[in-house]
Design a protein around this motif. Structure first.
Motif, PDB file in Angstrom:
ATOM      1  N   GLN A 149     -23.266  49.296 -32.236  1.00 24.86           N
ATOM      2  CA  GLN A 149     -22.082  49.144 -31.404  1.00 24.86           C
ATOM      3  C   GLN A 149     -21.873  47.677 -31.008  1.00 24.86           C
ATOM      4  OE1 GLN A 149     -20.678  52.523 -30.366  1.00 24.86           O
ATOM      5  NE2 GLN A 149     -18.935  51.158 -30.517  1.00 24.86           N
ATOM      6  N   GLY A 153     -18.840  45.181 -32.016  1.00 30.86           N
ATOM      7  CA  GLY A 153     -18.115  44.511 -30.946  1.00 30.86           C
ATOM      8  C   GLY A 153     -17.997  43.020 -31.186  1.00 30.86           C
ATOM      9  N   THR A 156     -15.388  42.478 -33.775  1.00 40.65           N
ATOM     10  CA  THR A 156     -14.053  42.701 -33.230  1.00 40.65           C
ATOM     11  C   THR A 156     -13.576  41.497 -32.419  1.00 40.65           C
ATOM     12  OG1 THR A 156     -14.607  45.053 -33.097  1.00 40.65           O
ATOM     13  CG2 THR A 156     -12.652  44.330 -31.917  1.00 40.65           C
ATOM     14  N   LEU A 342     -12.702  50.162 -26.907  1.00 38.91           N
ATOM     15  CA  LEU A 342     -12.848  50.343 -28.342  1.00 38.91           C
ATOM     16  C   LEU A 342     -13.533  51.681 -28.644  1.00 38.91           C
ATOM     17  CD1 LEU A 342     -14.003  46.760 -29.403  1.00 38.91           C
ATOM     18  CD2 LEU A 342     -11.721  47.769 -29.641  1.00 38.91           C
ATOM     19  N   VAL A 343     -13.510  52.044 -29.887  1.00 38.20           N
ATOM     20  CA  VAL A 343     -14.116  53.297 -30.344  1.00 38.20           C
ATOM     21  C   VAL A 343     -15.631  53.234 -30.190  1.00 38.20           C
ATOM     22  CG1 VAL A 343     -14.368  54.852 -32.318  1.00 38.20           C
ATOM     23  CG2 VAL A 343     -12.276  53.545 -32.034  1.00 38.20           C
ATOM     24  N   THR A 344     -16.253  54.365 -29.899  1.00 40.34           N
ATOM     25  CA  THR A 344     -17.707  54.489 -29.931  1.00 40.34           C
ATOM     26  C   THR A 344     -18.078  55.554 -30.961  1.00 40.34           C
ATOM     27  OG1 THR A 344     -17.825  56.228 -28.252  1.00 40.34           O
ATOM     28  CG2 THR A 344     -17.815  53.935 -27.472  1.00 40.34           C
ATOM     29  N   THR A 462     -12.896  51.187 -35.664  1.00 36.92           N
ATOM     30  CA  THR A 462     -12.700  50.080 -34.719  1.00 36.92           C
ATOM     31  C   THR A 462     -11.628  49.117 -35.212  1.00 36.92           C
ATOM     32  OG1 THR A 462     -15.013  50.242 -34.023  1.00 36.92           O
ATOM     33  CG2 THR A 462     -13.854  48.215 -33.469  1.00 36.92           C
ATOM     34  N   HIS A 465      -8.206  50.883 -34.957  1.00 35.82           N
ATOM     35  CA  HIS A 465      -7.803  51.059 -33.565  1.00 35.82           C
ATOM     36  C   HIS A 465      -7.452  49.723 -32.917  1.00 35.82           C
ATOM     37  CE1 HIS A 465      -8.996  52.286 -29.226  1.00 35.82           C
ATOM     38  NE2 HIS A 465      -7.765  52.676 -29.458  1.00 35.82           N
ATOM     39  N   GLY A 466      -8.219  48.695 -33.217  1.00 35.37           N
ATOM     40  CA  GLY A 466      -8.076  47.432 -32.512  1.00 35.37           C
ATOM     41  C   GLY A 466      -7.022  46.501 -33.064  1.00 35.37           C
ATOM     42  N   TYR A 509     -11.305  44.115 -25.835  1.00 36.13           N
ATOM     43  CA  TYR A 509     -12.140  43.451 -26.841  1.00 36.13           C
ATOM     44  C   TYR A 509     -13.371  42.782 -26.230  1.00 36.13           C
ATOM     45  CZ  TYR A 509      -7.872  44.083 -29.525  1.00 36.13           C
ATOM     46  OH  TYR A 509      -6.769  44.623 -30.138  1.00 36.13           O
TER      47      TYR A 509
END
Length: 513
Positions: A149, A153, A156, A342-344, A462, A465-466, A509
């Motif tokens: 994760q 991140g 991202t 954000l997605v997990t 991610t 989505h982002g 973010y």
């Protein structure tokens, strides 16, 4: 006549006599599968083309879903349909559970002492058991979830800061997957410190991994004409390059191993392996060796990085080409996840349309289009054809997933085929449905499948989505080049160059550092 000329004539005579003995005077009790007529000595090597999974798919259209070739002096059988693949990987799985000899495994992968190329037997079962329990089990995957994760991140945040500059997405994805894996394996990043900086060791490691990918895709004539003098002469210089690369890898991995022995904190996979060295794991009281530990590390980095990053790159490319599908995935993500974070990984099972999209990506773009080869331990019969002992098996995963007798409009990107009402609503990609087996099937199915699925799904979800995505240089979506470049993994011929356009509030973010 010079000694070199005498040696050349001698080699030619030996090869010709070997060819006559192995092809002219040998008869089989039943017919071999059909296939193109082989050339003398070199066999069907010219039929393989520059992109073998494409060439073999065309041959299967002419000769049928079970195909026989002779590469040099080596018998090869190719499975190009789901039903034929099931015969090999399910019905006759035990007979095809070992790997054929090859120079890469011998000279780079510690002379078959690794997990990927080890012969089927007690040592392979030992390595498989250790990795299954301590690296790929449900508990291990959950324990290492924060690392994955965090690295996604970091990726991202880097994309969100890209501004107007286009990025080569595949490179950034590879850094993300490699760093996530290296932190799990030995507790530190390989590529810099996560802030875009690098060091000499990172660059050295990157060069070595790239060289492995290149050498693994090179044809070595000594693998297909098994005459010892050819291996000794190394006419193409492939073995020499592999030995030099192995020495570099061994020094790199050996230094990490020694460092962990002296300063082990027990929080990563390598520390666990070191702690297990004195334990007996198999029925014969075998113990894990330093060589096997280094070979395992080598496997993880050569098999577990490019595969995930290239699949994610293909996924984003397909979604850019299909903006309506991209919008539908983003709508589902906004509904399930929202726009404040954000997605997990815990969100992934609730994204039903997204899961169908990912199955379609794995169908059209399997990271290993031709399965890693297997070899028959004993002769057998498949669909009425005789398969000799020591025959190499290749499963054309790419062709099976594009079989028009199974899939409607097989070349079209249609995630709906995996939804209720579609043609394969219950199919999975975990080796149970032979129509789509990107990770293989049977005993030698990809050991890291569970980790690979999680990493690819998390990165793709991610990124979708982002960000919204715009192709570089004003390229229109319908003009995006989707050609393949054949190698150890299925790479894009033209790397995906894009502008990432953030679509969430800025604070979304910054939750991971």
């Amino acid at each position: 006549m010079s000694l070199l000329q005498i040696a050349s004539y001698t080699i030619a005579i030996v090869i010709f006599l070997y060819y006559l003995i192995t092809t002219t005077f040998f008869r089989y009790p039943r017919p071999l599968p059909p296939g193109p007529k082989p050339w003398p000595i070199i066999g069907n090597l010219p039929h393989m083309g520059t992109v073998p999974h494409h060439a073999l798919a065309k041959l299967a259209q002419k000769y049928g879903p079970i195909l026989h070739l002779r590469l040099g002096f080596v018998h090869v059988v190719v499975a190009a349909s789901a039903s034929v693949a099931a015969q090999f990987l399910k019905v006759n799985d035990a007979n095809f559970s070992s790997r054929p000899p090859n120079s890469g495994a011998k000279y780079i992968a510690y002379n078959y002492q690794d997990l990927v190329f080890a012969p089927y037997g007690s040592r392979w079962r030992l390595l498989r058991k250790i990795t299954s329990l301590h690296l790929f089990s449900a508990k291990a995957l959950e324990d290492y979830k924060p690392i994955r994760q965090e690295e996604v991140g970091i990726l991202t945040k880097a994309l969100a800061k890209a501004g107007k500059s286009p990025v080569e997405l595949g490179q950034l994805l590879n850094v993300c997957t490699t760093n996530a894996l290296s932190r799990v394996m030995f507790g530190r990043r390989v590529f810099g410190d996560g802030n875009g900086e690098s060091d000499s060791k990172s660059e050295e490691f990157k060069d070595m991994v790239m060289e492995v990918m290149i050498l693994a895709g090179e044809f070595n004539i000594a693998d297909y004409i098994p005459i010892r003098i050819l291996e000794w002469l190394d006419l193409q210089g492939v073995a020499t390059k592999m030995k030099k690369l192995h020495k570099r890898f061994d020094n790199f991995l050996g230094a990490i191993l020694n460092e962990h022995k002296n300063n082990s904190k027990g929080a990563d996979f390598l520390s666990t392996l070191i702690s297990l060295k004195n334990n007996n794991y198999d029925d014969e009281g075998g113990q894990l060796t330093d060589t096997e530990i280094k070979a395992l590390l080598l496997n993880m980095f050569t098999a577990g990085t490019d595969t995930s990053s290239s699949t994610t790159e293909w996924a984003i490319a397909e979604l850019i080409r299909h903006p309506k599908i991209l919008a539908q995935v983003q709508q589902e993500l906004d509904s399930v996840v929202g726009q404040d974070r954000l997605v997990t990984e815990s969100d992934l099972p609730n994204l039903f349309y997204f899961q169908a999209v990912m199955k379609e990506v794995f169908r059209l773009h399997p990271s290993t289009p031709l399965s890693l080869p297997r070899i028959s331990a004993e002769p057998c019969e498949i669909n009425g054809y005789y398969i000799p002992k020591n025959t190499t098996l290749l499963v054309n995963v790419w062709a099976i997933a594009r079989d028009p007798s199974v899939w409607t409009d097989p070349l079209q990107f249609r995630p709906e085929r995996f939804l209720p009402g579609g043609e394969r609503p219950t199919a999975d990609v975990k080796g149970n449905d032979f129509e789509v087996i990107p990770f293989g099937a049977g005993r030698r199915i990809c050991a890291g499948m569970s980790l690979g699925l999680r990493m690819v799904q998390l990165m793709t979800a991610t990124l979708v989505h982002g960000f919204n995505w715009k192709l570089a240089d004003g390229l229109m979506e319908e003009k995006l080049n989707m050609e393949e470049a054949y190698g150890l993994t299925l790479q894009r011929k033209v790397p995906l160059k894009v502008h990432p356009l953030p679509r969430l509030p800025a604070h979304a973010y910054n939750w991971a550092s």
